[in-house]
Design an enzyme around this catalytic site. Structure first.
Site, PDB file in Angstrom:
ATOM      1  CE1 TYR A  32      43.159  36.270  27.664  1.00 40.49           C
ATOM      2  CE2 TYR A  32      43.139  36.002  30.251  1.00 40.49           C
ATOM      3  CZ  TYR A  32      43.750  36.533  29.069  1.00 40.49           C
ATOM      4  OH  TYR A  32      44.889  36.981  29.283  1.00 40.49           O
TER       5      TYR A  32
ATOM      6  CE  LYS B 268      42.792  42.095  27.082  1.00 35.73           C
ATOM      7  NZ  LYS B 268      42.049  40.754  27.646  1.00 35.73           N
TER       8      LYS B 268
ATOM      9  CG  ASP C 186      34.910  38.241  30.499  1.00 35.54           C
ATOM     10  OD1 ASP C 186      34.979  39.359  29.847  1.00 35.54           O
ATOM     11  OD2 ASP C 186      36.112  37.577  30.795  1.00 35.54           O
TER      12      ASP C 186
ATOM     13  NE  ARG D 130      45.715  47.275  51.496  1.00 31.06           N
ATOM     14  CZ  ARG D 130      45.231  47.018  52.622  1.00 31.06           C
ATOM     15  NH1 ARG D 130      44.009  46.508  53.095  1.00 31.06           N
ATOM     16  NH2 ARG D 130      46.052  47.349  53.869  1.00 31.06           N
TER      17      ARG D 130
END
Ligand SMILES: *Cc1c(COP(=O)(O)O)cnc(C)c1O
Length: 392
Positions: A113, A210, A185, A61
């Site tokens: 978005y 993406k 972004d 983690r």
């Protein structure tokens, strides 16, 4: 005490071109065995050598060598101090908004978005943080909206789905004059076409799902920070929120990145042709594409990017024509998402932007006649032929 770890020293490969950096990553190959494909360290924990000596890895983690190779590779590609890989673009954005002190004010792109809008509106607004959505393509609007307590400016450029373009350098200057953190972004263009940190941004965030992944097979998010000062915050987010990217998924993104330059060239070339073809189609009312020379922000685009990527939106004459298009495409798939090898057509009204308030959607032009298309890397004639029959 730390044992000297063979993974500590990675090469930023300053002497290589961008496409070579994509192929060779940070460490690139595995230095102990020479494995050319960087291994998937599918382990939760790491054994200590003795009571006071560790390898530098404790628990996945916190840090995992495969995830770290991806994080370092993204830092190299975006020219940042360090990178962080999350389990989704949403998780990456959660970590970014996690920087905001209580009571702060944030400026965001108006056609942001839908998921980012949801993070702001449903989660962070509970913490007495206010969000204001503005058209970032006009720098005067940005300046006028800045307040005493504006702590962050968050932009997407080009925007999703209206393809508006914001001047990164100018907004960076405004943000810094007012002590705000500037986040870009960069999902739509990737560092292959646009490097926001070089233009003055403090943080770059990606939906790695993406173009970085590029194959529609992983959900991932990436943050890259410009300065070391921002590193502890994101380390803490990974450690405490626990949304780090899994080793296998990190490896898949690394694998996708190797062909990033090739894919982006093809997406760019195909979409340029499709956008111009759509524009001349009698049933298409309006086409939104950042690569049109008469796009209102074309001068900014030319200044800060080297390509336009594969994203196009367009409006048809009626909702019936949209339904027909979405249900009669054959090779092209009617699906959410973007940036993969396959051409996908999306209906923003109920898919990507269903969380955007109806009045905002209406003002922007996201109506029931509006579609977005992510141009893949197929033969462009097949893409055009498919659209041609579905629009007929
Ligand atoms: C998809 C997307 C996101 C969200 O990323 P996920 O990987 O789906 O969580 C954020 N921003 C943009 C611009 C996106 O396209």
């Amino acid at each position: 005490m730390l044992n000297e770890c063979m993974y500590d020293n990675f090469d930023r490969k300053e002497n290589l071109h961008f496409d070579s950096k994509c192929v060779h990553g940070a460490l690139g190959y595995e230095p102990i065995t020479g494995a050319v494909s960087f291994p998937i360290f599918q382990t939760a924990t790491f054994a200590h050598k003795d009571f006071s000596t560790a390898t530098g890895y404790y628990y996945s983690r916190l840090q995992n060598p495969t995830r770290q190779e991806l994080e370092r590779t993204m830092a190299i590609l975006e020219n940042g101090a360090n990178g962080f890989a999350f389990s989704s673009g949403q998780a990456a954005n959660m970590a970014v908004f996690g920087m905001l002190p209580k009571g702060s004010h944030v400026l965001l792109t108006d056609d942001i978005y839908g998921g980012t809008f949801r993070i702001a509106n449903d989660i962070f607004s509970q913490l007495d943080i206010t969000f204001e959505y503005i058209d970032m393509s006009d720098i005067r609007d940005v300046e006028a909206a800045i307040k005493e307590n504006t702590k962050m400016i968050f932009v997407e450029t080009p925007t999703n789905p209206m393809m508006k373009v914001a001047d990164i350098e100018a907004i960076a200057k405004l943000a810094h004059d007012h002590g705000a953190t500037f986040v870009v972004d960069n999902t739509f263009l990737t560092p292959y076409f646009q490097k926001p940190l070089d233009l003055g941004a403090d943080i770059v965030v990606h939906s790695g799902t993406k173009y970085l992944c590029g194959h529609n097979d992983v959900i991932a998010g990436i943050v890259v920070v410009k300065s070391e000062e921002l590193v502890p915050h994101f380390e803490m987010q990974l450690k405490s929120r626990g949304a780090g990217l899994a080793p296998m998924d990190s490896w898949l993104i690394l694998r996708g990145l190797k062909t990033l330059a090739l894919r982006m060239e093809r997406h760019n070339e195909n979409s340029y042709k499709v956008a111009h073809w759509l524009r001349n189609h009698p049933k298409v009312k309006k086409v939104y594409y950042a690569g049109f020379e008469d796009h209102m922000n074309y001068a900014i685009t030319k200044k800060q990017t080297t390509g336009f990527s594969g994203m196009i939106s367009f409006e048809l004459e009626s909702h019936e024509a949209v339904e027909k298009l979405l249900t009669t495409v054959q090779m092209i798939l009617f699906a959410e998402s973007l940036g993969g090898t396959e051409t996908l057509v999306t209906y923003p009204l109920t898919q990507t932007h269903e969380s955007t308030p109806p009045d905002v959607r209406e003002k922007l032009g996201i109506n029931d006649r509006f579609v977005r298309i992510s141009i893949g890397i197929e033969n462009v004639e097949d893409i055009i032929n498919d659209l041609d029959q579905a629009l007929a």
